[in-house]
Motif scaffolding. Structure first.
Motif, PDB file in Angstrom:
ATOM      1  N   UNK B 166     -35.005 -35.895   8.391  1.00 26.15           N
ATOM      2  CA  UNK B 166     -34.109 -36.615   9.299  1.00 26.15           C
ATOM      3  C   UNK B 166     -34.813 -36.897  10.624  1.00 26.15           C
ATOM      4  N   UNK B 167     -35.558 -35.905  11.138  1.00 25.31           N
ATOM      5  CA  UNK B 167     -36.261 -36.115  12.402  1.00 25.31           C
ATOM      6  C   UNK B 167     -37.224 -37.283  12.299  1.00 25.31           C
ATOM      7  N   UNK B 168     -37.987 -37.314  11.197  1.00 24.02           N
ATOM      8  CA  UNK B 168     -38.944 -38.412  11.023  1.00 24.02           C
ATOM      9  C   UNK B 168     -38.204 -39.742  10.919  1.00 24.02           C
ATOM     10  N   UNK B 169     -37.093 -39.735  10.172  1.00 22.37           N
ATOM     11  CA  UNK B 169     -36.354 -40.983   9.985  1.00 22.37           C
ATOM     12  C   UNK B 169     -35.782 -41.493  11.299  1.00 22.37           C
ATOM     13  N   UNK B 170     -35.404 -40.566  12.200  1.00 22.68           N
ATOM     14  CA  UNK B 170     -34.913 -40.981  13.518  1.00 22.68           C
ATOM     15  C   UNK B 170     -35.982 -41.794  14.237  1.00 22.68           C
ATOM     16  N   UNK B 171     -37.247 -41.399  14.074  1.00 22.60           N
ATOM     17  CA  UNK B 171     -38.337 -42.100  14.752  1.00 22.60           C
ATOM     18  C   UNK B 171     -38.711 -43.391  14.025  1.00 22.60           C
ATOM     19  N   UNK B 172     -38.321 -43.516  12.738  1.00 23.86           N
ATOM     20  CA  UNK B 172     -38.736 -44.683  11.963  1.00 23.86           C
ATOM     21  C   UNK B 172     -37.647 -45.752  11.948  1.00 23.86           C
ATOM     22  N   UNK B 173     -36.404 -45.322  11.710  1.00 28.49           N
ATOM     23  CA  UNK B 173     -35.313 -46.284  11.649  1.00 28.49           C
ATOM     24  C   UNK B 173     -35.194 -46.964  10.305  1.00 28.49           C
ATOM     25  N   UNK B 187     -47.205 -46.868  16.436  1.00 24.91           N
ATOM     26  CA  UNK B 187     -47.302 -45.811  17.434  1.00 24.91           C
ATOM     27  C   UNK B 187     -48.469 -44.893  17.118  1.00 24.91           C
ATOM     28  N   UNK B 188     -48.183 -43.589  17.080  1.00 24.52           N
ATOM     29  CA  UNK B 188     -49.222 -42.649  16.658  1.00 24.52           C
ATOM     30  C   UNK B 188     -48.725 -41.912  15.422  1.00 24.52           C
ATOM     31  N   UNK B 326     -33.390 -36.806  18.824  1.00 26.59           N
ATOM     32  CA  UNK B 326     -32.376 -37.842  19.017  1.00 26.59           C
ATOM     33  C   UNK B 326     -32.131 -38.050  20.511  1.00 26.59           C
ATOM     34  N   UNK B 327     -32.041 -36.933  21.268  1.00 29.49           N
ATOM     35  CA  UNK B 327     -31.790 -37.032  22.707  1.00 29.49           C
ATOM     36  C   UNK B 327     -32.896 -37.778  23.423  1.00 29.49           C
ATOM     37  N   UNK B 331     -32.492 -41.197  25.400  1.00 33.41           N
ATOM     38  CA  UNK B 331     -32.682 -41.139  26.852  1.00 33.41           C
ATOM     39  C   UNK B 331     -33.746 -42.133  27.309  1.00 33.41           C
ATOM     40  N   UNK B 332     -34.836 -42.264  26.544  1.00 36.79           N
ATOM     41  CA  UNK B 332     -35.905 -43.164  26.966  1.00 36.79           C
ATOM     42  C   UNK B 332     -35.827 -44.524  26.272  1.00 36.79           C
ATOM     43  N   UNK B 333     -34.683 -44.773  25.616  1.00 36.81           N
ATOM     44  CA  UNK B 333     -34.440 -46.080  25.000  1.00 36.81           C
ATOM     45  C   UNK B 333     -35.520 -46.426  23.973  1.00 36.81           C
ATOM     46  N   UNK B 334     -35.865 -45.454  23.138  1.00 41.67           N
ATOM     47  CA  UNK B 334     -36.923 -45.660  22.139  1.00 41.67           C
ATOM     48  C   UNK B 334     -36.366 -45.815  20.730  1.00 41.67           C
ATOM     49  N   UNK B 335     -35.019 -45.850  20.608  1.00 47.51           N
ATOM     50  CA  UNK B 335     -34.438 -45.877  19.269  1.00 47.51           C
ATOM     51  C   UNK B 335     -34.904 -47.122  18.529  1.00 47.51           C
ATOM     52  N   UNK B 336     -35.489 -46.956  17.329  1.00 48.36           N
ATOM     53  CA  UNK B 336     -35.956 -48.139  16.589  1.00 48.36           C
ATOM     54  C   UNK B 336     -34.781 -49.002  16.155  1.00 48.36           C
ATOM     55  N   UNK B 337     -34.918 -50.290  16.353  1.00 43.93           N
ATOM     56  CA  UNK B 337     -33.843 -51.215  15.976  1.00 43.93           C
ATOM     57  C   UNK B 337     -34.053 -51.693  14.550  1.00 43.93           C
ATOM     58  N   UNK B 338     -32.946 -51.776  13.787  1.00 43.68           N
ATOM     59  CA  UNK B 338     -33.071 -52.325  12.429  1.00 43.68           C
ATOM     60  C   UNK B 338     -32.319 -53.638  12.367  1.00 43.68           C
TER      61      UNK B 338
END
Lengths: 204, 338
Positions: B166-173, B187-188, B326-327, B331-338
């Motif tokens: 889930x953590x990885x998927x949060x970063x991938x979207x 990214x990295x 997730x936070x 907070x830094x507006x990095x959520x990947x958009x789908x």
């Protein structure tokens, strides 16, 4: 399309046959295995109608977690088949009665239920189109916007149920020596070992 | 007739060829993996290892395979015959089907489905059935104890694997496996920002594949060989192949989730000359070496320590890290958009 049709009938036939075997097989472990087969073929049917997210969740949650725990418990049962068959006639009237009551209730619910017109209208045209939005994202759109309070409430109820189950089954046994890792790590050499200077031939 | 050929037969033949192209090298890798495991462990323990069959003992795995193939399959009289035979087949098949969604390069994947990660998670969670069925159907004490241990162990560690995914998927979207790698190209590699999750995932992978130091289901000192006690010949070989194919699969999954799949470490001249599948293979080989290294180094965990690690250490920590990730993303507006 022929292949899809054939696959559908294959999965559907296996699912129904396995579901029948769940209730009719003598051995409870076989029942659980047939239950797993039913879940699995149902997941296949979900894939066929394009609901791949539901299919995978069905496999992960039911087959991967719930049925494993089921199996875990059922495997450990000590079953006497002769005794089981003896009790069959004795319990049958009650079982039939409960079955009939459930059937009547189901029929009453299904016969009189009406759906909200909005839902019926929404059901005819899946919004957004499957080509533009993956169904994982589409489910997320609906669950986390329109039904967010209901979803959170369901989560809360499950959490309370889990805590309740733990509280009911937790058994505090006094006098059991458990490993206390923090205590072990906090132990120092000065606390437990003392060096004494012993004179030869005298002892302590 | 021409329609039949172009709609059904030709795609069917192509899919069959793709499947063979994956499974044959995979089984060869399993054979080589057993050889390398014995060689590496021998080197760590100052022994020679297999060195008789073929040059440097390279054909040892094939000799072992041939030996098992020609042995008799023993069916215990009190065993539940059908389930007893289905169990090893199930283990073996499950270790192969997961490769359908593993991308070896950009677009080089048999089935590029939208829920690939969930599919992998589902298949790996089914792996426990092979062992549980074997343990129960053998109708013998040690296999049964092993099945109980294995069921509890694999369910426990699946929970933390789920949170890591889930953590990885949060970063991938996206739930698509190829998208996970593509997100790392922009990214990295995820093992840098999610380093603790990388460690948790790898340790959980050890537990999920029943490898040392978590090989309690087959602990030879207390359970003889656990669920494998009653198995002989090819039924045993199928378990063995399944276990090693699962090791390769979990290494592949770690590579995709955290080590950038087919990507070269730096996108500059000498590195990006080498094609993607070779990078993928190299990363898997490094992780497999760690699998063997851990086996040669660490003693077996005690059962209560295993449960404590899973439920009291990994689960709270991975849950905390999901919330933290997730936070930070919000907070830094990095959520990947789908």
């Amino acid at each position: 399309m022929i292949i899809q049709g054939l696959t559908f009938y294959l999965f559907a036939a296996i699912a129904v046959a396995a579901a029948v075997m769940v209730v009719s097989s003598r051995n409870p472990v076989h029942s659980v295995l047939f239950l797993i087969l039913t879940f699995f073929t149902t997941a296949g049917l979900f894939v066929l109608i394009g609901a791949e997210f539901l299919a995978m969740v069905l496999v992960v949650v039911y087959v991967g977690a719930v049925a494993v725990l089921f199996m875990f418990v059922v495997m450990m049962l000590d079953i006497n088949f002769v005794e089981m068959r003896e009790g069959f006639l004795q319990y049958m009237p009650v079982g039939v009665l409960v079955g009939i009551i459930l059937l009547v209730e189901l029929l009453m619910v299904l016969g009189t239920a009406t759906m909200s017109p909005d839902v019926l209208a929404a059901g005819t045209e899946p919004i957004p189109d499957l080509l533009h939005r993956q169904n994982t994202a589409a489910l997320g759109d609906v669950i986390y916007t329109k039904y967010i309070y209901l979803f959170q409430a369901a989560g809360m109820i499950l959490l309370i149920a889990m805590i309740g189950a733990i509280v009911l089954t937790l058994r505090q046994r006094p006098g059991v020596r458990k490993q206390n890792i923090a205590k072990q790590l906090a132990r120092r050499r000065e606390d437990s070992v003392e060096l004494k200077k012993v004179q030869p031939g005298q002892g302590i | 007739m021409a329609e039949l050929w172009s709609i059904y037969l030709l795609p069917g033949i192509i899919i069959l060829a793709q499947i063979l192209l994956i499974i044959v090298p995979l089984l060869l890798s399993v054979a080589m993996l057993t050889y390398f495991e014995r060689k590496i462990m021998a080197a760590m323990q100052l022994r020679m290892g297999p060195n008789v069959v073929g040059p440097f003992g390279l054909l040892q795995a094939f000799a072992d395979g041939a030996k098992l193939f020609f042995k008799e399959t023993v069916l215990p009289t009190s065993a539940n015959k059908i389930i007893f035979l289905i169990a090893p087949m199930l283990t073996f098949v499950l270790s192969l089907v997961a490769w359908a969604v593993i991308p070896f390069d950009d677009g080089m994947v048999v089935s590029d489905i939208n829920v690939g990660i969930l599919y992998l998670f589902a298949i790996s969670s089914l792996g426990v059935y092979g062992i549980v069925m074997a343990g129960w159907a053998s109708n013998s004490k040690y296999p049964f104890l092993s099945a109980l241990r294995s069921a509890a162990q694999m369910v426990s560690y699946e929970v933390s694997i789920g949170f890591v995914i889930i953590t990885v998927l949060l970063c991938v979207g996206s739930l698509n496996v190829s998208d996970v790698v593509r997100a790392q190209a922009e990214g990295m590699w995820f093992f840098i920002p999610l380093f603790p999750m990388f460690i948790i995932f790898f340790i959980s992978a050890l537990a999920e594949t029943n490898r040392h130091p978590f090989d309690l289901p087959e602990a030879e000192a207390e359970l003889v060989a656990g669920y494998q006690v009653e198995y002989s010949s090819m039924t045993f070989a199928l378990f063995f192949l399944g276990e090693y194919a699962n090791m390769i699969l979990m290494s592949g999954l770690t590579t995709i989730l955290f080590l950038g799949g087919w990507l070269p470490p730096f996108d500059i001249a000498p590195f990006n000359w080498i094609p993607g599948p070779i990078w993928f293979f190299l990363k898997i080989a490094v992780l497999l070496f760690v699998f063997v290294w851990v086996r040669a180094t660490l003693p077996r965990y005690r059962y209560d320590q295993l449960m404590r690690l899973g439920w009291k250490v990994f689960l709270p920590f991975s849950l905390f890290w999901v919330v933290l990730t997730a936070g930070v993303l919000v907070a830094f507006d990095l959520v990947p958009q789908t």
